[in-house]
Design an enzyme around this catalytic site. Structure first.
Site, short mmCIF file in Angstrom:
data_model
loop_
_atom_site.label_atom_id
_atom_site.label_comp_id
_atom_site.label_asym_id
_atom_site.label_seq_id
_atom_site.Cartn_x
_atom_site.Cartn_y
_atom_site.Cartn_z
N THR A 204 -37.91 -16.91 97.15
CA THR A 204 -37.21 -18.17 97.35
C THR A 204 -37.36 -18.31 98.75
O THR A 204 -37.20 -17.64 99.49
CB THR A 204 -35.92 -18.22 96.81
OG1 THR A 204 -35.73 -18.07 95.19
CG2 THR A 204 -34.97 -19.16 97.13
N ARG A 232 -33.40 -22.14 82.00
CA ARG A 232 -32.65 -21.37 82.76
C ARG A 232 -32.61 -22.09 84.29
O ARG A 232 -33.71 -22.55 84.87
CB ARG A 232 -32.67 -19.78 82.87
CG ARG A 232 -31.71 -19.29 84.00
CD ARG A 232 -32.46 -19.05 85.36
NE ARG A 232 -31.77 -18.13 86.04
CZ ARG A 232 -32.10 -18.18 87.58
NH1 ARG A 232 -32.65 -18.81 88.12
NH2 ARG A 232 -31.16 -17.16 88.15
N VAL A 233 -31.58 -22.55 84.85
CA VAL A 233 -31.33 -23.04 86.24
C VAL A 233 -30.35 -21.96 87.00
O VAL A 233 -29.46 -21.31 86.51
CB VAL A 233 -30.73 -24.22 86.42
CG1 VAL A 233 -30.65 -24.96 87.63
CG2 VAL A 233 -31.48 -25.47 85.51
N GLY A 234 -30.87 -21.61 88.34
CA GLY A 234 -30.12 -20.78 89.14
C GLY A 234 -29.32 -21.28 89.92
O GLY A 234 -29.04 -22.48 89.99
N ASP A 235 -28.98 -20.81 91.12
CA ASP A 235 -28.11 -21.58 92.15
C ASP A 235 -28.74 -22.12 93.32
O ASP A 235 -28.20 -22.92 93.79
CB ASP A 235 -27.42 -20.10 92.88
CG ASP A 235 -28.71 -19.29 93.81
OD1 ASP A 235 -29.59 -19.17 92.91
OD2 ASP A 235 -28.46 -19.13 94.88
N THR A 255 -30.43 -16.92 98.98
CA THR A 255 -31.36 -16.18 97.93
C THR A 255 -30.83 -14.90 97.22
O THR A 255 -30.26 -14.15 97.80
CB THR A 255 -32.57 -16.07 98.67
OG1 THR A 255 -33.61 -15.26 97.82
CG2 THR A 255 -32.58 -15.18 99.84
N GLY A 256 -31.53 -14.76 95.96
CA GLY A 256 -30.79 -13.75 95.30
C GLY A 256 -30.72 -13.96 93.68
O GLY A 256 -31.14 -15.10 93.36
N GLY A 258 -29.36 -15.71 91.21
CA GLY A 258 -28.69 -17.02 91.01
C GLY A 258 -27.28 -16.77 90.29
O GLY A 258 -26.38 -17.23 90.66
N1 ASP Z 1 -31.77 -17.57 93.72
C1 ASP Z 1 -32.87 -17.92 92.87
C2 ASP Z 1 -32.34 -17.99 91.28
O1 ASP Z 1 -31.71 -17.51 90.95
C3 ASP Z 1 -33.99 -16.77 92.93
C4 ASP Z 1 -34.13 -16.03 94.24
O2 ASP Z 1 -33.49 -16.36 95.14
O3 ASP Z 1 -35.01 -15.28 94.45
O4 ASP Z 1 -33.19 -19.19 90.77
#
Ligand code: ASP
Length: 339
Positions: A204, A232-235, A255-256, A258
């Site tokens: 990301t 699906r939607v992340g952060d 990033t991580g 989500g």
């Molecule tokens: N945070 C992002 C998500 O969960 C993924 C990532 O940062 O690698 O969509």
């Protein structure tokens, strides 16, 4: 004995005051910090040539943002430029090179926030927009709403004259290969390494910037998580979780994993610790990433810059692609923990 205690007390107060003034001094007239994802990024994972390829691309993005800020451009302009460069690169999980969802398609999310007036724009579940961060910025400036998703976002993009690409444009051989591997493991009913979180993926992208006017901005763009469920939607597009900016505190991109960043409202939490508890950026971001996020069981990190130009980049994974550039124009790029 009393004298010793008194001296220790005075020394503690002095050290506290020094630490406060240090972080409250203007470090740079302008600057920016970026990330290219956190995860299984450890020494030995990449060859020297691969490291150089990542380093060059990160430097290219840092230098492009620097030129904008040096020439009196805004932090929003710098953030969108930096993220567009990273979205166009197949190295990262954003735009070209994004991961695939469970249907084998790419669905992209992005958001941007201005710390000057707290205006925001977010988009999610895009399948045909080449640069999601630009569409997020258009939502911020040209829509009465703050968050558009899927078909609705793409209809808005048509009205705004955006560049469309086929979904296949985003696919790269590397991402297809790891997708096929997971699908084969699923079929064989083996729990895949990614699902077990051992091979938590990275890529990301995000950027936070401070311009000469003292305005902060942050943005984030992603393909999400490999083999994510359709829809699906992340952060990353959630303001306050993956992105936040406020001129009174700082600008942040996360990033991580989500789901954990949403539950921890990570980006806003860091800003709140600064705003309401008087913590400095380093203390606040370390607390949220190394304590709160860790307790929840989430992995990842953030990059941030405050109004004085202090930079923070805590993460609780093995590594995080990241870099920053301040008004002296020297780009600094880091991958690993011990860098
Ligand atoms: N945070 C992002 C998500 O969960 C993924 C990532 O940062 O690698 O969509």
């Amino acid at each position: 004995m009393k004298d010793v205690i008194r001296s220790l007390f005075i020394l503690t107060i002095l050290l506290f005051l020094i630490s406060c003034t240090e972080s409250d001094q203007q470090k740079t007239e302008f600057g920016l910090v970026l990330h290219g994802g956190a995860g299984s990024i450890y020494k030995g994972r990449f060859t020297a040539e691969e490291e150089k390829i990542y380093e060059d691309k990160i430097k290219e993005a840092l230098n492009a943002g620097y030129e904008i800020l040096k020439n009196n451009g805004t932090s929003i302009e710098a953030v969108t430029k930096v993220i567009t460069i990273l979205e166009d690169s197949p190295l990262f999980n954003a735009g070209k090179g994004a991961v695939l969802n469970s249907e084998g398609k790419v669905e992209l999310d992005a958001s941007i926030m201005s710390g000057k007036d707290l205006t925001v724009g977010a988009v999610a579940r895009l399948s045909k927009i080449k640069n999601p961060i630009l569409l997020a910025n258009a939502v911020k400036d040209k829509s009465k709403h703050v968050f558009l998703i899927g078909d609705g976002a793409e209809i808005f993009a048509v009205e705004q004259g955006f560049e469309f690409v086929e979904n296949e444009y985003f696919l790269t051989p590397e991402k297809l290969e790891s997708f096929n591997k997971i699908k084969a493991e699923e079929k064989a009913k083996v729990q895949s390494s990614i699902q077990k979180n051992e091979e938590f993926k990275y890529g990301t992208v995000g950027c936070a910037a401070l311009d000469k006017e003292g305005n902060l901005a942050a943005g984030t763009s992603t393909g999400g998580i490999m083999n994510k469920r359709y829809g699906r939607v992340g952060d990353s597009p959630i303001i306050g979780a993956g992105t936040y900016a406020n001129n009174t505190t700082c600008a942040i991109s996360a990033t991580g994993q989500g789901e954990y960043f949403i539950r921890g409202v990570v980006a806003h939490d860091i800003s709140s610790l600064m705003e309401y508890k008087g913590m400095n950026l380093k203390e606040a971001s370390k607390k949220v990433i190394n304590e709160k996020l860790k307790t929840l069981g989430g992995k990842g990190g953030i990059i941030a810059i405050d109004r004085y130009g202090n930079i923070a980049d805590p993460f609780n994974t093995e590594g995080m692609f990241r870099g920053y550039i301040l008004d002296d124009g020297t780009p600094v790029v880091k991958f690993y923990k011990e860098d």
